[in-house]
Design an enzyme around this catalytic site. Structure first.
Site, PDB file in Angstrom:
ATOM      1  N   CYS A   1     -16.918   6.918  41.511  1.00 38.58           N
ATOM      2  CA  CYS A   1     -16.702   5.918  40.936  1.00 38.58           C
ATOM      3  C   CYS A   1     -17.201   4.837  41.806  1.00 38.58           C
ATOM      4  O   CYS A   1     -17.247   4.814  43.215  1.00 38.58           O
ATOM      5  CB  CYS A   1     -15.103   5.349  40.897  1.00 38.58           C
ATOM      6  N   ASP A   2     -18.240   3.902  41.542  1.00 34.57           N
ATOM      7  CA  ASP A   2     -19.194   3.140  42.106  1.00 34.57           C
ATOM      8  C   ASP A   2     -18.093   1.946  42.973  1.00 34.57           C
ATOM      9  O   ASP A   2     -18.766   1.316  43.771  1.00 34.57           O
ATOM     10  CB  ASP A   2     -20.306   2.504  41.473  1.00 34.57           C
ATOM     11  N   CYS A  42       5.687   3.185  34.763  1.00 25.91           N
ATOM     12  CA  CYS A  42       4.985   4.433  34.371  1.00 25.91           C
ATOM     13  C   CYS A  42       5.812   5.740  34.162  1.00 25.91           C
ATOM     14  O   CYS A  42       5.506   6.556  33.287  1.00 25.91           O
ATOM     15  CB  CYS A  42       3.887   4.660  35.359  1.00 25.91           C
ATOM     16  N   CYS A  45       7.179   5.990  30.604  1.00 25.74           N
ATOM     17  CA  CYS A  45       6.486   5.257  29.669  1.00 25.74           C
ATOM     18  C   CYS A  45       5.982   6.185  28.711  1.00 25.74           C
ATOM     19  O   CYS A  45       5.327   7.531  28.985  1.00 25.74           O
ATOM     20  CB  CYS A  45       5.164   4.650  30.437  1.00 25.74           C
ATOM     21  N   CYS A  51      -2.543   7.013  29.483  1.00 25.14           N
ATOM     22  CA  CYS A  51      -3.064   5.919  30.376  1.00 25.14           C
ATOM     23  C   CYS A  51      -3.207   6.566  31.863  1.00 25.14           C
ATOM     24  O   CYS A  51      -3.998   6.205  32.590  1.00 25.14           O
ATOM     25  CB  CYS A  51      -2.080   5.047  30.402  1.00 25.14           C
ATOM     26  N   CYS A  55      -6.332   2.987  36.333  1.00 22.66           N
ATOM     27  CA  CYS A  55      -7.294   3.215  37.598  1.00 22.66           C
ATOM     28  C   CYS A  55      -6.772   2.946  38.687  1.00 22.66           C
ATOM     29  O   CYS A  55      -6.069   1.762  38.440  1.00 22.66           O
ATOM     30  CB  CYS A  55      -8.488   2.458  37.058  1.00 22.66           C
TER      31      CYS A  55
HETATM   32  S1  SF4 Z   1       0.864   1.694  29.691  1.00 21.53           S
HETATM   33 FE1  SF4 Z   1       0.011   2.669  31.575  1.00 21.53          FE
HETATM   34  S2  SF4 Z   1       0.091   1.222  33.660  1.00 21.53           S
HETATM   35 FE2  SF4 Z   1       1.534   0.603  31.815  1.00 21.53          FE
HETATM   36  S3  SF4 Z   1       3.531   1.510  32.064  1.00 21.53           S
HETATM   37 FE3  SF4 Z   1       2.593   3.106  30.831  1.00 21.53          FE
HETATM   38  S4  SF4 Z   1       1.450   4.664  32.117  1.00 21.53           S
HETATM   39 FE4  SF4 Z   1       1.983   2.711  33.359  1.00 21.53          FE
END
Ligand code: SF4
Length: 94
Positions: A1-2, A42, A45, A51, A55
């Site tokens: 990744c730059d 997360c 989630c 997701c 990043c």
């Molecule tokens: S959408 Fe992505 S950043 Fe948001 S809680 Fe879910 S896994 Fe985490």
């Protein structure tokens, strides 16, 4: 990744060090470990597989690694998950 092509993240020179030495260095391992940290949200989630907590660059390290685009991810995935599954099924059976 730059975004990480900066002196503070430089691991060395591939012309004078082996790749295995570069990627197993303390600096590289610390970078990877810091990248996989995620916000508590997360962990539970339903979009985590899509997701993957986002990043590293978009995580707020001063706010328990909350990704600044989290709400956008949730909005996008909740509106488009059926289309994404449809696309995945088309690609899977090609
Ligand atoms: S959408 Fe992505 S950043 Fe948001 S809680 Fe879910 S896994 Fe985490």
């Amino acid at each position: 990744c730059d975004f990480y092509v900066l002196d503070e993240f430089k691991l060395g020179n591939i012309m004078s060090s082996s790749l295995i030495n570069l990627i197993s260095s303390d600096k590289a391992v610390d970078f990877i470990k810091s990248s996989i940290k995620e916000h508590d949200d997360c962990k539970v989630c339903s979009f985590k597989n899509l997701c993957r907590s986002g990043c590293r660059r978009h995580k707020d390290f001063s706010d328990n690694y909350k990704n600044r685009f989290c709400e956008s991810f949730k909005f996008f995935y909740s509106k488009n998950i059926s289309k994404l599954i449809e696309i995945a099924n088309i690609v899977k059976f090609r």
